[in-house]
Design a protein around this motif. Sequence first.
Motif, PDB file in Angstrom:
ATOM      1  N   ASP A 186       0.884  -1.015  -0.198  1.00 32.75           N
ATOM      2  CA  ASP A 186       0.126  -0.082  -0.102  1.00 32.75           C
ATOM      3  C   ASP A 186       1.229   1.088  -0.132  1.00 32.75           C
ATOM      4  OD1 ASP A 186      -1.864   1.621   0.330  1.00 32.75           O
ATOM      5  OD2 ASP A 186      -2.693   1.193   2.310  1.00 32.75           O
ATOM      6  N   ILE A 187       1.322   1.699  -1.190  1.00 27.04           N
ATOM      7  CA  ILE A 187       2.222   2.883  -1.213  1.00 27.04           C
ATOM      8  C   ILE A 187       1.460   4.245  -0.884  1.00 27.04           C
ATOM      9  CG2 ILE A 187       3.855   1.835  -3.173  1.00 27.04           C
ATOM     10  CD1 ILE A 187       2.321   3.220  -5.068  1.00 27.04           C
ATOM     11  N   ALA A 188       0.069   4.356  -0.867  1.00 27.80           N
ATOM     12  CA  ALA A 188      -0.518   5.225  -0.701  1.00 27.80           C
ATOM     13  C   ALA A 188      -0.504   5.732   0.801  1.00 27.80           C
ATOM     14  CB  ALA A 188      -2.231   4.995  -0.979  1.00 27.80           C
ATOM     15  N   GLN A 189      -0.309   4.844   1.766  1.00 35.56           N
ATOM     16  CA  GLN A 189       0.034   5.081   3.145  1.00 35.56           C
ATOM     17  C   GLN A 189       1.334   6.051   3.426  1.00 35.56           C
ATOM     18  OE1 GLN A 189      -0.745   2.093   6.159  1.00 35.56           O
ATOM     19  NE2 GLN A 189      -2.389   1.063   5.092  1.00 35.56           N
ATOM     20  N   ILE A 190       2.331   5.393   2.553  1.00 29.68           N
ATOM     21  CA  ILE A 190       3.677   6.030   2.670  1.00 29.68           C
ATOM     22  C   ILE A 190       3.691   7.399   2.043  1.00 29.68           C
ATOM     23  CG2 ILE A 190       5.986   5.894   2.207  1.00 29.68           C
ATOM     24  CD1 ILE A 190       5.304   3.951   4.199  1.00 29.68           C
ATOM     25  N   GLY A 191       2.959   7.451   0.913  1.00 34.59           N
ATOM     26  CA  GLY A 191       2.961   8.706   0.095  1.00 34.59           C
ATOM     27  C   GLY A 191       2.031   9.649   0.722  1.00 34.59           C
ATOM     28  N   ALA A 192       1.007   9.328   1.409  1.00 32.59           N
ATOM     29  CA  ALA A 192       0.288  10.329   2.333  1.00 32.59           C
ATOM     30  C   ALA A 192       1.193  10.765   3.743  1.00 32.59           C
ATOM     31  CB  ALA A 192      -0.943   9.451   3.178  1.00 32.59           C
ATOM     32  N   LEU A 193       2.062   9.896   4.288  1.00 36.89           N
ATOM     33  CA  LEU A 193       2.861  10.255   5.258  1.00 36.89           C
ATOM     34  C   LEU A 193       3.852  11.177   4.987  1.00 36.89           C
ATOM     35  CD1 LEU A 193       3.549   6.816   7.086  1.00 36.89           C
ATOM     36  CD2 LEU A 193       2.265   8.889   8.038  1.00 36.89           C
ATOM     37  N   ILE A 194       4.751  10.896   3.755  1.00 30.25           N
ATOM     38  CA  ILE A 194       5.679  11.936   3.186  1.00 30.25           C
ATOM     39  C   ILE A 194       4.859  13.161   2.625  1.00 30.25           C
ATOM     40  CG2 ILE A 194       7.620  12.113   1.665  1.00 30.25           C
ATOM     41  CD1 ILE A 194       7.760   9.080   1.862  1.00 30.25           C
ATOM     42  N   GLY A 195       3.810  12.949   2.168  1.00 28.82           N
ATOM     43  CA  GLY A 195       3.260  14.124   1.240  1.00 28.82           C
ATOM     44  C   GLY A 195       2.953  15.405   1.969  1.00 28.82           C
ATOM     45  N   ASP A 196       2.709  15.359   3.259  1.00 27.39           N
ATOM     46  CA  ASP A 196       2.348  16.607   4.030  1.00 27.39           C
ATOM     47  C   ASP A 196       3.578  17.404   4.102  1.00 27.39           C
ATOM     48  OD1 ASP A 196       0.521  17.872   6.370  1.00 27.39           O
ATOM     49  OD2 ASP A 196       2.669  17.814   6.730  1.00 27.39           O
ATOM     50  N   PRO A 197       3.471  18.883   3.716  1.00 29.22           N
ATOM     51  CA  PRO A 197       4.574  19.518   3.659  1.00 29.22           C
ATOM     52  C   PRO A 197       5.538  19.588   4.837  1.00 29.22           C
ATOM     53  CG  PRO A 197       2.914  20.768   2.578  1.00 29.22           C
ATOM     54  CD  PRO A 197       2.456  19.508   3.206  1.00 29.22           C
ATOM     55  N   ALA A 198       5.021  19.698   6.071  1.00 22.60           N
ATOM     56  CA  ALA A 198       5.744  19.729   7.247  1.00 22.60           C
ATOM     57  C   ALA A 198       6.436  18.481   7.485  1.00 22.60           C
ATOM     58  CB  ALA A 198       4.735  20.143   8.552  1.00 22.60           C
ATOM     59  N   ARG A 199       5.832  17.369   7.489  1.00 21.73           N
ATOM     60  CA  ARG A 199       6.331  16.017   7.484  1.00 21.73           C
ATOM     61  C   ARG A 199       7.624  15.833   6.602  1.00 21.73           C
ATOM     62  NH1 ARG A 199       0.990  14.218   8.948  1.00 21.73           N
ATOM     63  NH2 ARG A 199       0.828  13.396   6.805  1.00 21.73           N
ATOM     64  N   ALA A 200       7.521  16.493   5.374  1.00 22.70           N
ATOM     65  CA  ALA A 200       8.425  16.303   4.231  1.00 22.70           C
ATOM     66  C   ALA A 200       9.462  17.054   4.748  1.00 22.70           C
ATOM     67  CB  ALA A 200       7.835  16.564   3.026  1.00 22.70           C
ATOM     68  N   ASN A 201       9.512  18.357   5.141  1.00 24.77           N
ATOM     69  CA  ASN A 201      10.538  19.016   5.756  1.00 24.77           C
ATOM     70  C   ASN A 201      11.413  18.501   6.883  1.00 24.77           C
ATOM     71  OD1 ASN A 201      10.199  21.131   3.935  1.00 24.77           O
ATOM     72  ND2 ASN A 201       8.823  22.244   5.327  1.00 24.77           N
ATOM     73  N   MET A 202      10.316  17.799   7.772  1.00 25.52           N
ATOM     74  CA  MET A 202      11.101  17.131   8.883  1.00 25.52           C
ATOM     75  C   MET A 202      11.884  15.709   8.468  1.00 25.52           C
ATOM     76  SD  MET A 202       8.553  17.540  12.139  1.00 25.52           S
ATOM     77  CE  MET A 202       7.014  16.934  11.331  1.00 25.52           C
ATOM     78  N   LEU A 203      11.426  15.154   7.395  1.00 27.33           N
ATOM     79  CA  LEU A 203      12.126  13.899   6.778  1.00 27.33           C
ATOM     80  C   LEU A 203      13.651  14.372   6.326  1.00 27.33           C
ATOM     81  CD1 LEU A 203       9.280  11.967   5.763  1.00 27.33           C
ATOM     82  CD2 LEU A 203      10.823  11.220   7.656  1.00 27.33           C
ATOM     83  N   ALA A 204      13.434  15.317   5.554  1.00 24.58           N
ATOM     84  CA  ALA A 204      14.669  15.888   4.700  1.00 24.58           C
ATOM     85  C   ALA A 204      15.593  16.356   5.614  1.00 24.58           C
ATOM     86  CB  ALA A 204      14.035  16.997   3.664  1.00 24.58           C
ATOM     87  N   ALA A 205      15.320  17.057   6.883  1.00 21.67           N
ATOM     88  CA  ALA A 205      16.277  17.314   7.589  1.00 21.67           C
ATOM     89  C   ALA A 205      16.965  16.337   8.547  1.00 21.67           C
ATOM     90  CB  ALA A 205      15.617  18.508   8.927  1.00 21.67           C
ATOM     91  N   LEU A 206      16.220  15.309   8.570  1.00 23.08           N
ATOM     92  CA  LEU A 206      16.829  13.911   9.213  1.00 23.08           C
ATOM     93  C   LEU A 206      17.637  13.187   8.154  1.00 23.08           C
ATOM     94  CD1 LEU A 206      13.798  12.889  11.502  1.00 23.08           C
ATOM     95  CD2 LEU A 206      15.981  13.525  12.326  1.00 23.08           C
ATOM     96  N   THR A 207      17.824  13.609   7.067  1.00 17.11           N
ATOM     97  CA  THR A 207      18.562  12.711   6.051  1.00 17.11           C
ATOM     98  C   THR A 207      20.159  13.236   6.249  1.00 17.11           C
ATOM     99  OG1 THR A 207      18.197  14.264   4.218  1.00 17.11           O
ATOM    100  CG2 THR A 207      16.890  12.479   4.399  1.00 17.11           C
ATOM    101  N   GLY A 208      20.402  14.112   7.160  1.00 13.20           N
ATOM    102  CA  GLY A 208      21.600  14.575   7.659  1.00 13.20           C
ATOM    103  C   GLY A 208      22.048  13.821   8.521  1.00 13.20           C
ATOM    104  N   GLY A 209      21.553  12.794   9.154  1.00 17.51           N
ATOM    105  CA  GLY A 209      21.960  11.877   9.690  1.00 17.51           C
ATOM    106  C   GLY A 209      22.222  12.054  11.240  1.00 17.51           C
ATOM    107  N   ARG A 210      21.728  13.285  11.506  1.00 14.50           N
ATOM    108  CA  ARG A 210      21.693  13.664  13.183  1.00 14.50           C
ATOM    109  C   ARG A 210      20.408  13.276  13.777  1.00 14.50           C
ATOM    110  NH1 ARG A 210      25.148  18.757  12.068  1.00 14.50           N
ATOM    111  NH2 ARG A 210      27.057  18.127  13.321  1.00 14.50           N
TER     112      ARG A 210
END
Length: 228
Positions: free
Chosen positions: A6-30
Amino acid sequence: MKEGPDIAQIGALIGDPARANMLAALTGGRALTATELAGVGGITVQTASTHLAKLEAGGLLAQRKQGRHRYFTLADEAVARLIESMMGFAAGRGHLRHQPGPKEPALRKARICYDHLAGDYGVRMLDSLIASGSIEAVGEGLVLTEKGEGDLKCIGIDVGDLRSSRRPLCRSCLDWSERRTHLAGSLGKALLSSFLDKGWARRTAESRSILFSPEGDRQFLRLFPVDP
């Protein structure tokens, strides 16, 4: 369709702008706190806590406690690859956020992607390793050659220790700014750690940028001469 992932669930989780920004920040590894992530997402701490709970329940985040504080990280390397590849896909389709400033050139030159080197320097490193015969591109995968193992030993990378890890030795990762691949996996991590340990480069406090010293630049360009 009722069967299959069910890729829709993952898409919905990442698709929110605030959540997307937080996930992108965490790709820095910290690991970051809810307060820090709230600032990244442009939302209140209470709202951030709700978003973080959803991301954790969805398997995208993990948290750990230290004293009275809770820190959040990406759940694993697979999540980091997913976010970085989506950033590359978005950039390739022209979906860009323009935030001009002094950090942008530094981010494009060299930055951390979860735990390995990305940006122009990351792509240059992989291109150089392939050109020298240290790594072979086999289909979509990367394979370290016998020559490469010897070359890496000369610069202090013990491939034997890396092979004992369950993590893949070499993995390609799509670079969002260069729109080409850089080196991930345990070897990518070991190389970046080596640059930091030798003092060739350092991390910045509030950015994903990796800043190379003048001597670090010279040493890096000597080792990896192929300009992508």
